[in-house]
Write an enzyme that holds these catalytic residues in place. Structure first.
Site, short mmCIF file in Angstrom:
data_model
loop_
_atom_site.label_atom_id
_atom_site.label_comp_id
_atom_site.label_asym_id
_atom_site.label_seq_id
_atom_site.Cartn_x
_atom_site.Cartn_y
_atom_site.Cartn_z
N ASP A 122 -16.80 13.83 7.60
CA ASP A 122 -15.72 14.67 7.85
C ASP A 122 -15.82 15.55 8.97
OD1 ASP A 122 -14.39 14.06 5.59
OD2 ASP A 122 -15.16 15.45 4.11
N ASP B 59 -4.17 -12.73 2.74
CA ASP B 59 -4.93 -11.80 3.32
C ASP B 59 -4.70 -11.84 4.96
OD1 ASP B 59 -7.68 -10.91 4.94
OD2 ASP B 59 -7.93 -10.41 2.41
N TYR C 164 -15.58 3.59 9.52
CA TYR C 164 -14.04 3.31 9.46
C TYR C 164 -13.41 3.93 10.65
CZ TYR C 164 -9.17 4.91 8.51
OH TYR C 164 -8.05 4.83 8.64
N LYS D 35 -11.29 1.55 13.59
CA LYS D 35 -9.80 1.92 14.25
C LYS D 35 -9.98 1.83 15.73
CE LYS D 35 -7.42 1.69 10.44
NZ LYS D 35 -6.51 0.77 10.22
N GLY E 168 0.76 -1.23 0.07
CA GLY E 168 -0.01 0.08 0.04
C GLY E 168 1.02 1.15 0.12
N PHE F 164 -2.46 11.38 10.87
CA PHE F 164 -3.07 12.58 10.40
C PHE F 164 -3.53 12.37 8.82
CE2 PHE F 164 -3.08 13.34 14.49
CZ PHE F 164 -3.92 14.35 15.11
N ASN F 165 -2.83 13.15 7.94
CA ASN F 165 -3.00 13.06 6.54
C ASN F 165 -1.92 12.91 5.73
OD1 ASN F 165 -5.58 14.64 7.86
ND2 ASN F 165 -6.43 14.03 5.77
N ARG G 159 -19.26 16.24 3.18
CA ARG G 159 -19.12 14.79 3.27
C ARG G 159 -19.58 14.28 4.49
NH1 ARG G 159 -13.93 12.28 0.74
NH2 ARG G 159 -12.92 13.53 2.65
N SER H 231 -5.83 5.85 13.19
CA SER H 231 -6.25 7.14 12.49
C SER H 231 -6.45 8.40 13.36
CB SER H 231 -7.29 6.83 11.33
OG SER H 231 -8.14 8.07 11.11
N ALA H 232 -6.27 9.66 13.00
CA ALA H 232 -6.92 10.59 13.99
C ALA H 232 -8.20 10.92 13.96
CB ALA H 232 -5.93 11.89 13.30
#
Length: 361
Positions: free
Chosen positions: A316, A68, A158, A162, A13, A187-188, A313, A134-135
């Site tokens: 968000d 997997d 999602y 996490k 990935g 973060f991103n 969205r 994830s943040a």
């Protein structure tokens, strides 16, 4: 001293492939696993090409297996065949919007896959794990920058997967205090390897901002949709903490070095080997709006990006940026690359891929 061997799930990935390179550069053998559901097998040739030109990686093993993470028998074969000392767990689904439509798939992949991995690690007495979180678990945070101790509030399936994995790992650690686990809240991530040989190329329509920007700039898509221009931010668009993927990959190296005991590799632990569960924010500590990122991309590349503003969205949040002092203090790591470098490297990767006929919407 024999180099340690690490298993990286989701190794093909975007973040996983860059982390493989940084682990090799840092002196680790790497065993990769990926089911290639959202990654390109052709990237493996590029990883090996970059490895071959890195003097620090010469003689180190990199093997990739197609499987997997939910396949317990496939995992057992890897642990039987390789002397694995630690695991970085990336494998999972990650699109916020899609998670609302396919919650079953997200729970099965993200939660089920993590539980299967932990079961096999336990069987083989491998007790060091860096978990890709994830943040987004912070949700609608009230104060910024966000500390790891901030309250959590999940707003999407999602993010909930996490958060649930984090809670499970906390429970697991209490039952097995000899384990060392890092929860890494990204973060991103954006950008690409500076060589232009490695970057983010999702299958189908991109779910992340930067590859969509790059594809519009390359003429592969008509325009960029910016979700929401009426947030309570200076320009009305969401604010995020964008981190270069190479900086993020280096953070994983630092996290594993801190987890490994000195008896395995004394040169790899900058501080004492951490026990229990530690949570780390991984970002730059600076907030950048979506509009600012797109404007910066246009400025540094000289390429216009057609855009339109659309409705917000689901899932968000308006603002999300990190306090990264804990990672700086305990992992001796900090992000170094600028927003301009993130945009330049992303465009170099997109341009190279397009020239080689390997970029398709």
């Amino acid at each position: 001293m024999t180099a340690s061997t690490l298993l990286v799930t989701g190794a093909a990935g975007f973040i996983g492939s860059h982390t493989v390179l940084e682990l090799l550069h840092a002196g680790f053998h790497v065993i990769g696993l990926d089911n290639f559901s959202n990654s390109q097998k052709g990237l493996l040739e590029r990883i090996n090409a970059l490895k071959a030109h890195d003097p620090q990686a010469l003689g180190l093993e990199f093997k990739m297996y197609e499987a997997d993470v939910r396949d317990a028998e496939a995992l057992r074969r890897l642990f039987r065949d390789h002397s694995i000392q630690g695991v970085i767990h990336f494998a999972g689904l990650k699109a916020v919007g899609e998670s609302f439509l396919e919650p079953l798939a997200y729970w099965e992949n993200n939660v089920g896959g993590t539980m299967t991995l932990l079961q096999v690690m336990k069987e083989f007495r491998v007790s060091r794990l860096a978990f890709s979180s994830s943040a987004l678990v912070y949700g609608l945070a009230e104060t910024f920058p966000i500390l790891e101790t901030a309250s959590t509030q999940v707003l999407s399936p999602y993010a909930r997967t996490k958060w649930v994995c984090e809670q499970f790992l906390q429970d697991f650690s209490r039952a097995h205090p000899e384990w060392s686990i890092s929860l890494l809240r990204y973060f991103n991530p954006v950008g690409a390897h500076p060589s232009g040989l490695l970057g983010e190329m999702p299958k189908g329509v991109p779910n992340n901002l930067m590859p969509f920007v790059s594809q519009v700039a390359a003429g592969l898509r008509d325009q960029l949709s910016i979700f929401g221009a009426d947030y309570d931010t200076p320009d009305g668009t969401c604010i995020r903490d964008y981190i270069h993927v190479v900086d993020l990959a280096k953070a994983h190296v630092a996290a594993l070095e801190a987890l490994l005991p000195r008896s395995v590799d004394p040169s790899k632990a900058p501080l004492c080997s951490m026990k229990g569960v530690q949570t780390f924010n991984l970002g730059t500590g600076k907030g950048v709006s979506v509009k600012e990122l797109v404007d910066t991309f246009e400025r540094v590349t000289g390429v216009a990006v057609a855009r339109q503003y659309t409705a917000r969205r689901a899932g968000d949040v308006p603002v999300l940026y990190a306090d990264v002092s804990k990672a700086e203090r305990l992992l001796a790591w900090r992000a170094e690359k600028t927003l301009e470098q993130m945009c330049q490297d992303a465009w170099r990767w997109q341009s190279n891929s397009l020239a080689q006929g390997q970029s398709s919407p």
